[in-house]
Design a protein around this motif. Structure first.
Motif, PDB file in Angstrom:
ATOM      1  N   THR A  74       0.784  -1.196  -0.006  1.00 18.36           N
ATOM      2  CA  THR A  74      -0.209   0.097   0.075  1.00 18.36           C
ATOM      3  C   THR A  74       0.731   1.273  -0.058  1.00 18.36           C
ATOM      4  N   ASN A  78      -3.566  -1.396  -5.501  1.00 15.54           N
ATOM      5  CA  ASN A  78      -3.018  -1.689  -4.410  1.00 15.54           C
ATOM      6  C   ASN A  78      -3.660  -1.428  -3.136  1.00 15.54           C
ATOM      7  N   GLU A  79      -4.511  -0.502  -2.966  1.00 12.26           N
ATOM      8  CA  GLU A  79      -5.058  -0.442  -1.644  1.00 12.26           C
ATOM      9  C   GLU A  79      -6.322  -1.120  -1.422  1.00 12.26           C
TER      10      GLU A  79
END
Length: 284
Positions: free
Chosen positions: A30, A267-268
């Protein structure tokens, strides 16, 4: 420098790739540098299914190890965008590619000549990182906190050994604009490309994430068509196009997304885990 290949592993289940490669920043972790439990579990399940797993990153090896400590199932690390390939399990460098002294000096001097406001950093083959005092690009917090840097007045004058990569930063200048400006003038044997961060990178010609992954593939007799690769940056475009199945994160730019076969959640949002779980579920 290369080391002998390992023996070939048993093939994974039908429907699974034989090798899976993951960029780190913007892909696997993240914005805060965290590797989620869900993503770590997905990587472990993929490795347990017989898939060779590798990182493919612009980070140097020491700043890659912090990720490997959180995901020890990853077997290889292609670092510095392909300039170094590591056996992550053994902690052994199995391949590297540096510029000659003449190539390194000439390339850096050309960058200085064409970009008057440029500042330089370099990654030495012996593991040192030398930055000019005004070299200050934005970098991931966890990377910069763990990076041991020697600051120098003149990076070119400080070169006293083999150079793996030059980092080229020009405040206010777009990375692709830097690449376009310098590419036609790079000395024979070198090339410039996006680094994955807000700067360009000069390396020996032919060095790339995909070339580094090819070295891993050769150890097991794996074809590029049997590779799945995940990335989000401009330095991932070639890798996504080379792999049999390229996966771009939804947080990637349009250029990166256009190079991929599939778009994953960001990616979060555990995008890597989402795709890996789907691959495992669909495998026979």
């Amino acid at each position: 420098m290369t080391t002998p290949p390992r023996s070939t592993l048993a093939r994974p289940r039908a429907g699974l790739p034989r090798l899976a490669a993951f960029d780190i920043d913007g892909t696997l972790i993240t914005r805060q540098g965290a590797l989620s439990e869900r993503t770590a579990a997905a990587l472990e399940s993929l490795a347990d299914a017989g898939v060779v797993t590798a990182l493919a990153t612009g980070r140097p090896w020491p700043q890659t190890e912090s990720v490997l400590r959180r995901a020890p199932v990853l077997s290889y690390a292609v670092c510095l965008n392909g300039a170094v390939v590591m056996d992550a399990v053994a902690g052994e460098r199995i391949a590297d590619r540096s510029m000659t002294h003449f190539e390194a000096i000439e390339a850096a001097e050309m960058a200085r000549k064409l970009l008057p406001d440029v500042s330089l950093g370099l990654d030495m083959a012996d593991g040192r990182h030398l930055w000019e005092h005004r070299f200050a690009p934005e970098m991931p917090t966890d990377l910069i906190a763990d990076l041991s840097v020697l600051h120098v007045d003149d990076a070119v004058a400080a070169v006293d050994g083999a150079v793996l990569t030059w980092l080229v930063h020009a405040p206010g200048m777009d990375t692709l604009a830097m690449v376009d400006e310098l590419a036609p003038h790079m000395p024979l044997g070198t090339e410039i490309r996006p680094s994955g961060l807000d700067m360009a990178e000069i390396a020996a010609a032919g060095v790339s994430k995909s070339a580094g992954l090819e070295i891993v593939c050769q150890r097991y007799g794996i074809a590029a068509t049997d590779v799945v690769a995940f990335g989000d940056g401009l330095n991932d475009v070639e890798m996504l196009q080379w792999a049999g199945h390229g996966v771009a994160m939804s947080n990637a730019s349009d250029t990166v997304r256009d190079a991929a076969d599939r778009i994953a959640p960001s990616n979060e949002e555990d995008g890597v885990a989402v795709v890996v779980e789907q691959l495992l579920e669909s495998a026979i």
